[in-house]
Design an enzyme around this catalytic site. Sequence first.
Site, PDB file in Angstrom:
ATOM      1  N   LYS A  26       0.829  -1.217   0.000  1.00 38.06           N
ATOM      2  CA  LYS A  26       0.000   0.000   0.000  1.00 38.06           C
ATOM      3  C   LYS A  26       0.858   1.260   0.000  1.00 38.06           C
ATOM      4  CE  LYS A  26      -2.220  -0.587   3.882  1.00 38.06           C
ATOM      5  NZ  LYS A  26      -1.695  -1.890   4.328  1.00 38.06           N
ATOM      6  N   ARG A 101      -9.032   1.765   9.446  1.00 39.46           N
ATOM      7  CA  ARG A 101      -8.703   0.359   9.692  1.00 39.46           C
ATOM      8  C   ARG A 101      -9.757  -0.333  10.541  1.00 39.46           C
ATOM      9  NH1 ARG A 101      -2.672   1.068   9.146  1.00 39.46           N
ATOM     10  NH2 ARG A 101      -1.782  -1.010   8.979  1.00 39.46           N
ATOM     11  N   ARG A 140      11.265  -7.065   4.432  1.00 38.75           N
ATOM     12  CA  ARG A 140      11.272  -5.661   4.843  1.00 38.75           C
ATOM     13  C   ARG A 140      11.914  -5.515   6.225  1.00 38.75           C
ATOM     14  NH1 ARG A 140       5.641  -2.496   4.760  1.00 38.75           N
ATOM     15  NH2 ARG A 140       5.324  -3.410   6.800  1.00 38.75           N
ATOM     16  N   ARG A 146      12.178  -2.313  10.601  1.00 36.84           N
ATOM     17  CA  ARG A 146      10.976  -1.848  11.320  1.00 36.84           C
ATOM     18  C   ARG A 146      10.749  -2.705  12.554  1.00 36.84           C
ATOM     19  NH1 ARG A 146       5.756  -0.153   7.721  1.00 36.84           N
ATOM     20  NH2 ARG A 146       4.724  -1.131   9.482  1.00 36.84           N
ATOM     21  N   ARG A 157      -0.197  -8.768  13.389  1.00 33.12           N
ATOM     22  CA  ARG A 157      -0.748  -7.722  12.509  1.00 33.12           C
ATOM     23  C   ARG A 157      -1.677  -8.319  11.451  1.00 33.12           C
ATOM     24  NH1 ARG A 157       4.397  -5.415  10.410  1.00 33.12           N
ATOM     25  NH2 ARG A 157       3.137  -3.969   9.189  1.00 33.12           N
TER      26      ARG A 157
HETATM   27  P1  AMP Z   1       1.259   0.743   8.624  1.00 33.93           P
HETATM   28  O1  AMP Z   1       2.489   1.516   8.374  1.00 33.93           O
HETATM   29  O2  AMP Z   1       0.065   1.293   7.907  1.00 33.93           O
HETATM   30  O3  AMP Z   1       1.434  -0.728   8.401  1.00 33.93           O
HETATM   31  O4  AMP Z   1       0.920   0.923  10.194  1.00 33.93           O
HETATM   32  C1  AMP Z   1       1.821   0.494  11.186  1.00 33.93           C
HETATM   33  C2  AMP Z   1       1.148   0.462  12.537  1.00 33.93           C
HETATM   34  O5  AMP Z   1       0.665   1.764  12.880  1.00 33.93           O
HETATM   35  C3  AMP Z   1      -0.072  -0.446  12.655  1.00 33.93           C
HETATM   36  O6  AMP Z   1       0.270  -1.795  12.901  1.00 33.93           O
HETATM   37  C4  AMP Z   1      -0.782   0.195  13.853  1.00 33.93           C
HETATM   38  O7  AMP Z   1      -0.134  -0.127  15.072  1.00 33.93           O
HETATM   39  C5  AMP Z   1      -0.552   1.672  13.604  1.00 33.93           C
HETATM   40  N1  AMP Z   1      -1.619   2.239  12.745  1.00 33.93           N
HETATM   41  C6  AMP Z   1      -1.486   2.722  11.486  1.00 33.93           C
HETATM   42  N2  AMP Z   1      -2.653   3.160  11.013  1.00 33.93           N
HETATM   43  C7  AMP Z   1      -3.572   2.941  11.995  1.00 33.93           C
HETATM   44  C8  AMP Z   1      -4.966   3.148  12.099  1.00 33.93           C
HETATM   45  N3  AMP Z   1      -5.692   3.664  11.087  1.00 33.93           N
HETATM   46  N4  AMP Z   1      -5.574   2.816  13.275  1.00 33.93           N
HETATM   47  C9  AMP Z   1      -4.873   2.317  14.301  1.00 33.93           C
HETATM   48  N5  AMP Z   1      -3.567   2.053  14.252  1.00 33.93           N
HETATM   49  C10 AMP Z   1      -2.910   2.362  13.116  1.00 33.93           C
END
Ligand code: AMP
Length: 203
Positions: A26, A101, A140, A146, A157
Site C-alpha cells: 500500500k 482500519r 522488509r 521496522r 498484525r
Molecule cells: P502501517 O504503516 O500502515 O502498516 O501501520 C503500522 C502500525 O501503525 C499499525 O500496525 C498500527 O499499530 C498503527 N496504525 C497505522 N494506522 C492505523 C490506524 N488507522 N488505526 C490504528 N492504528 C494504526
Amino acid sequence: MTSDQQTPVDLASGDLVFVGPPGVGKGTQAKALVQENGWVHLSTGDIFRDHARRRTELGRLAKAFLDRGEYVPDEITVDMVRERLREIPRNTRVVFDGFPRTVAQADALDRLLAEFGRHVGAIILLEAPREELLARLSGRARAEGRTDDTPEVIAKRLAVYEEQTRPVVSHYERRGLVRRVNGVGAVPDVTERLRDAADRGPG
Ligand code: AMP
C-alpha cells in the site's frame, strides 16, 4: 510536498482510500501514485512512526501499540487525521493509506470528510496471498529494520487485519465503492493496475 505543487482535481472524483493487509505494498504504491499526480499521501502509519522518532507524547503512546502489532485507539487516530486534513486544500485529492482500519474509523472518516467538504471516491483493495505477504514482510524487516516486522508481530498484525479491517471492506462494499486490485507482480505493473482503478471514477 508543498501545497503549491499540488494539482487541483475535479472535486466530484473524491478521495481514495487504500486498504489491504500489511505487506501488500500500500505505502509503496500510494507514494508512486501520489507523486505522479500531485495528490497528497496520508499514511497514519507514517505519521505515527514520525511521532515515535521525534519522541512526542503521541509518539510514545503510539509506539507501544505499533511494537505489539495492535491498532492505536480510534479516537487518537481520528484526531490525528483531522489535524492533518486541516492542512490540505479542499481541491487536492487525498490518498488515505492505512486509514480507516476499523468500522468506527470508517464512520468517523465520513463525518470528517463532510466537515471538510470532501467525500470518499473509491476504496482500492490491494490483495496478495498470505505466503507472499509473509515473504515480503520478513524481507522488509531485514531491509528497513521496522520494529513491527518481527515474526510474532507480523502474525499479530495479519490477525488484527482479518479481525478488524476486513469488516471495513464489507462496509464499503455495501456502498459499491470497492475496487479490487491484484497486488502480486512487479511494482510498476501493480502501479499500472492501480492507475486504472483510480481513473475508473466514482461508483
Ligand atoms: P502501517 O504503516 O500502515 O502498516 O501501520 C503500522 C502500525 O501503525 C499499525 O500496525 C498500527 O499499530 C498503527 N496504525 C497505522 N494506522 C492505523 C490506524 N488507522 N488505526 C490504528 N492504528 C494504526
